[in-house]
Design an enzyme around this catalytic site. Structure first.
Site, mmCIF file in Angstrom:
data_model
loop_
_atom_site.group_PDB
_atom_site.id
_atom_site.type_symbol
_atom_site.label_atom_id
_atom_site.label_comp_id
_atom_site.label_asym_id
_atom_site.label_seq_id
_atom_site.Cartn_x
_atom_site.Cartn_y
_atom_site.Cartn_z
ATOM 1 N N GLN A 51 0.840 -1.196 0.000
ATOM 2 C CA GLN A 51 0.000 0.000 0.000
ATOM 3 C C GLN A 51 0.879 1.251 0.000
ATOM 4 O OE1 GLN A 51 -3.414 -0.600 3.054
ATOM 5 N NE2 GLN A 51 -1.880 -2.150 3.573
ATOM 6 N N HIS B 137 -1.407 1.198 -4.462
ATOM 7 C CA HIS B 137 -1.816 2.598 -4.271
ATOM 8 C C HIS B 137 -0.898 3.575 -4.992
ATOM 9 C CE1 HIS B 137 -4.186 1.385 -0.406
ATOM 10 N NE2 HIS B 137 -4.804 1.047 -1.517
ATOM 11 N N CYS C 160 4.213 17.521 -19.478
ATOM 12 C CA CYS C 160 4.241 16.053 -19.618
ATOM 13 C C CYS C 160 5.246 15.702 -20.710
ATOM 14 C CB CYS C 160 2.856 15.540 -20.002
ATOM 15 S SG CYS C 160 2.851 13.825 -20.567
ATOM 16 N N GLY D 281 2.802 -4.486 9.098
ATOM 17 C CA GLY D 281 2.832 -3.039 9.280
ATOM 18 C C GLY D 281 1.666 -2.298 8.680
ATOM 19 N N THR D 282 0.474 -2.857 8.797
ATOM 20 C CA THR D 282 -0.705 -2.143 8.314
ATOM 21 C C THR D 282 -1.829 -2.211 9.340
ATOM 22 O OG1 THR D 282 -2.316 -1.897 6.526
ATOM 23 C CG2 THR D 282 -1.553 -4.150 7.001
ATOM 24 N N GLU E 219 1.521 -3.783 16.957
ATOM 25 C CA GLU E 219 0.445 -4.174 17.886
ATOM 26 C C GLU E 219 -0.603 -4.927 17.085
ATOM 27 O OE1 GLU E 219 -1.191 -0.077 16.522
ATOM 28 O OE2 GLU E 219 -0.204 -0.183 18.491
ATOM 29 N N ALA F 239 8.925 -4.320 12.789
ATOM 30 C CA ALA F 239 9.096 -5.083 11.540
ATOM 31 C C ALA F 239 10.554 -5.464 11.335
ATOM 32 C CB ALA F 239 8.582 -4.259 10.361
HETATM 33 C C1 BV8 Z 1 -11.747 2.361 -3.930
HETATM 34 C C2 BV8 Z 1 -2.092 6.533 -1.478
HETATM 35 C C3 BV8 Z 1 -13.389 1.820 -5.621
HETATM 36 C C4 BV8 Z 1 -2.024 7.994 -1.249
HETATM 37 C C5 BV8 Z 1 -3.878 5.598 -0.084
HETATM 38 C C6 BV8 Z 1 -15.389 -0.727 1.976
HETATM 39 C C7 BV8 Z 1 -15.740 -0.340 3.234
HETATM 40 C C8 BV8 Z 1 -15.506 1.011 3.646
HETATM 41 C C9 BV8 Z 1 -14.896 1.950 2.814
HETATM 42 C C10 BV8 Z 1 -14.549 1.549 1.571
HETATM 43 C C11 BV8 Z 1 -14.807 0.229 1.147
HETATM 44 N N1 BV8 Z 1 -14.346 0.133 -0.119
HETATM 45 C C12 BV8 Z 1 -13.828 1.333 -0.498
HETATM 46 C C13 BV8 Z 1 -13.931 2.210 0.524
HETATM 47 C C14 BV8 Z 1 -13.460 3.618 0.504
HETATM 48 C C15 BV8 Z 1 -11.968 3.779 0.795
HETATM 49 C C16 BV8 Z 1 -11.647 3.301 2.184
HETATM 50 O O1 BV8 Z 1 -11.171 2.205 2.398
HETATM 51 N N2 BV8 Z 1 -11.891 4.207 3.142
HETATM 52 C C17 BV8 Z 1 -11.502 3.875 4.546
HETATM 53 C C18 BV8 Z 1 -10.855 5.086 5.157
HETATM 54 C C19 BV8 Z 1 -12.683 3.363 5.297
HETATM 55 N N3 BV8 Z 1 -11.150 3.067 -0.183
HETATM 56 C C20 BV8 Z 1 -10.891 3.698 -1.359
HETATM 57 O O2 BV8 Z 1 -11.290 4.806 -1.661
HETATM 58 C C21 BV8 Z 1 -10.007 2.926 -2.344
HETATM 59 N N4 BV8 Z 1 -10.574 2.979 -3.663
HETATM 60 O O3 BV8 Z 1 -12.348 1.755 -3.073
HETATM 61 O O4 BV8 Z 1 -12.139 2.473 -5.255
HETATM 62 C C22 BV8 Z 1 -13.151 0.322 -5.658
HETATM 63 C C23 BV8 Z 1 -13.798 -0.549 -4.799
HETATM 64 C C24 BV8 Z 1 -13.549 -1.936 -4.883
HETATM 65 C C25 BV8 Z 1 -12.708 -2.461 -5.800
HETATM 66 C C26 BV8 Z 1 -12.124 -1.540 -6.640
HETATM 67 C C27 BV8 Z 1 -12.285 -0.153 -6.521
HETATM 68 C C28 BV8 Z 1 -8.617 3.589 -2.513
HETATM 69 C C29 BV8 Z 1 -7.917 3.691 -1.235
HETATM 70 C C30 BV8 Z 1 -6.456 4.142 -1.472
HETATM 71 C C31 BV8 Z 1 -6.221 5.522 -0.901
HETATM 72 N N5 BV8 Z 1 -4.783 5.863 -1.001
HETATM 73 N N6 BV8 Z 1 -2.545 5.861 -0.249
HETATM 74 C C32 BV8 Z 1 -1.008 8.355 -0.187
HETATM 75 O O5 BV8 Z 1 -0.229 7.527 0.263
HETATM 76 O O6 BV8 Z 1 -1.006 9.543 0.168
HETATM 77 S S1 BV8 Z 1 -4.395 4.833 1.388
HETATM 78 C C33 BV8 Z 1 -3.056 5.025 2.515
HETATM 79 O O7 BV8 Z 1 -3.652 4.922 3.797
HETATM 80 C C34 BV8 Z 1 -2.009 3.943 2.459
HETATM 81 O O8 BV8 Z 1 -1.703 3.547 1.157
HETATM 82 C C35 BV8 Z 1 -2.652 2.823 3.263
HETATM 83 O O9 BV8 Z 1 -3.549 2.077 2.465
HETATM 84 C C36 BV8 Z 1 -3.449 3.609 4.299
HETATM 85 C C37 BV8 Z 1 -2.622 3.758 5.536
HETATM 86 O O10 BV8 Z 1 -2.710 2.571 6.218
HETATM 87 P P1 BV8 Z 1 -1.366 1.821 6.726
HETATM 88 O O11 BV8 Z 1 -0.395 1.727 5.627
HETATM 89 O O12 BV8 Z 1 -1.853 0.599 7.383
HETATM 90 O O13 BV8 Z 1 -0.739 2.858 7.787
HETATM 91 P P2 BV8 Z 1 -1.296 3.210 9.257
HETATM 92 O O14 BV8 Z 1 -0.519 4.381 9.717
HETATM 93 O O15 BV8 Z 1 -2.780 3.269 9.270
HETATM 94 O O16 BV8 Z 1 -0.895 1.919 10.144
HETATM 95 C C38 BV8 Z 1 0.459 1.608 10.348
HETATM 96 C C39 BV8 Z 1 0.484 0.265 11.101
HETATM 97 O O17 BV8 Z 1 1.848 -0.133 11.243
HETATM 98 C C40 BV8 Z 1 -0.133 0.348 12.508
HETATM 99 O O18 BV8 Z 1 -0.918 -0.809 12.719
HETATM 100 C C41 BV8 Z 1 1.107 0.361 13.426
HETATM 101 O O19 BV8 Z 1 0.857 -0.325 14.632
HETATM 102 C C42 BV8 Z 1 2.112 -0.431 12.601
HETATM 103 N N7 BV8 Z 1 3.517 -0.052 12.843
HETATM 104 C C43 BV8 Z 1 4.017 1.186 13.094
HETATM 105 N N8 BV8 Z 1 5.383 1.113 13.219
HETATM 106 C C44 BV8 Z 1 5.722 -0.201 13.024
HETATM 107 C C45 BV8 Z 1 4.535 -0.947 12.770
HETATM 108 N N9 BV8 Z 1 4.537 -2.267 12.529
HETATM 109 C C46 BV8 Z 1 5.759 -2.903 12.562
HETATM 110 N N10 BV8 Z 1 6.950 -2.251 12.775
HETATM 111 C C47 BV8 Z 1 6.966 -0.922 13.020
HETATM 112 N N11 BV8 Z 1 8.140 -0.320 13.253
#
Ligand code: BV8
Length: 230
Positions: A87, A105, A132, A171-172, A199, A215
């Site tokens: 991601q 993504h 472009c 890490g997600t 966690e 990680a």
């Molecule tokens: C779409 C790019 C249509 C930009 C990103 C179903 C239900 C509800 C909602 C939806 C659904 N389907 C679609 C949706 C809508 C939406 C969505 O999911 N909304 C959420 C908020 C509810 N999804 C979309 O819009 C997607 N598109 O659905 O199109 C479709 C539908 C079906 C099939 C085809 C198409 C597009 C979503 C993509 C958006 N773009 N990124 C950018 O980067 O700026 S998302 C972005 O946020 C990331 O890419 C990633 O996906 C997300 C962040 O999450 P994580 O990477 O997990 O990071 P986070 O900080 O949250 O967590 C970090 C974790 O690591 C923690 O658990 C922590 O404990 C751990 N950690 C920390 N340090 C460490 C560690 N682990 C180990 N070691 C360490 N040291």
């Protein structure tokens, strides 16, 4: 043994790339809808282009960590039996040597032309609206998938997830779909599911095994076990 690994921001945290939801995460400084939606880009393109230019520069100043390198080493051993689905928009997996990799993504190191659709490699800034290299129009944006936009490589990912023997999430937080739905899909097709995270996350479908820790420690240990068990 066929393995699919899904990674998120947590795998790049130890390289110094901010995560999203953790303290000091990206979403603390910016409202998601302002910087990671087509509507936000429409409303204030300069804010959005600057946000991604800063992140592109940030990623260029860091290096892959032990977790990225361990996955690349696993690929060297099991070849196309491993697919890494990330991601993350950083290029730390490929800089560590991973090749079987899908950026679902998008990538900071690519631009996307809103006129001709070309996706040229891009290392510089976009805020000064450069032309472009294909059509000459000045409508380049970061080649990242914003909320509401279709992720990349969905067919390839789903084919690998339904065919894998082991599905590993690293890490997600499992907050964003369709990525967050893959553990359930893998489990439904009989795969063993493993979470490696700082966690435990409250995933919709519980993982068969959860290992907590950084990680950079838990991923190399898990990879060593997989290779030793071959
Ligand atoms: C779409 C790019 C249509 C930009 C990103 C179903 C239900 C509800 C909602 C939806 C659904 N389907 C679609 C949706 C809508 C939406 C969505 O999911 N909304 C959420 C908020 C509810 N999804 C979309 O819009 C997607 N598109 O659905 O199109 C479709 C539908 C079906 C099939 C085809 C198409 C597009 C979503 C993509 C958006 N773009 N990124 C950018 O980067 O700026 S998302 C972005 O946020 C990331 O890419 C990633 O996906 C997300 C962040 O999450 P994580 O990477 O997990 O990071 P986070 O900080 O949250 O967590 C970090 C974790 O690591 C923690 O658990 C922590 O404990 C751990 N950690 C920390 N340090 C460490 C560690 N682990 C180990 N070691 C360490 N040291």
């Amino acid at each position: 043994m066929r393995i699919v690994v899904l990674t998120g921001a947590g795998i790049s945290a130890e390289s110094g790339v901010p995560t999203f939801r953790d303290a000091g995460g990206l979403w603390e400084g910016h409202r998601v809808e302002d910087v990671a939606t087509p509507e936000g880009f429409e409303a204030d393109p300069e804010l959005v282009l600057r946000f991604y230019d800063e992140r592109r520069r940030g990623v260029a100043s860091v290096v892959p960590n032990e977790a990225h390198r361990a996955l690349a080493a696993l690929e060297d051993v099991i070849r196309d039996h491993l697919l890494v689905v990330t991601q993350n928009v950083d290029d730390l997996h490929e800089r560590a040597g991973s090749r079987n990799l899908v950026h679902m993504h998008g990538e900071l190191r690519r631009a996307l032309c809103a006129v001709c659709g070309s996706r040229p490699e891009w290392t510089g800034d976009l805020v000064d609206r450069p032309p472009c290299p294909v059509c000459g129009e000045r409508m380049l944006r970061p080649d990242v998938v914003w909320f509401g936009e279709m992720p990349y490589g969905l067919d390839r990912i789903e084919q690998a997830v339904v065919a894998c023997d082991v599905f590993v999430s690293i890490g997600t937080s499992g907050a964003v779909y369709p990525a967050a739905g893959y553990v359930a899909l893998a489990a439904a097709f009989g795969a063993r599911t493993v979470e490696l995270n700082l966690e435990p996350t409250d995933a919709a479908v519980p993982f068969d095994e959860v290992r907590t820790g950084r990680a950079g420690e838990v991923v190399p240990a898990w990879v060593d076990e997989v290779i030793a068990a071959r």
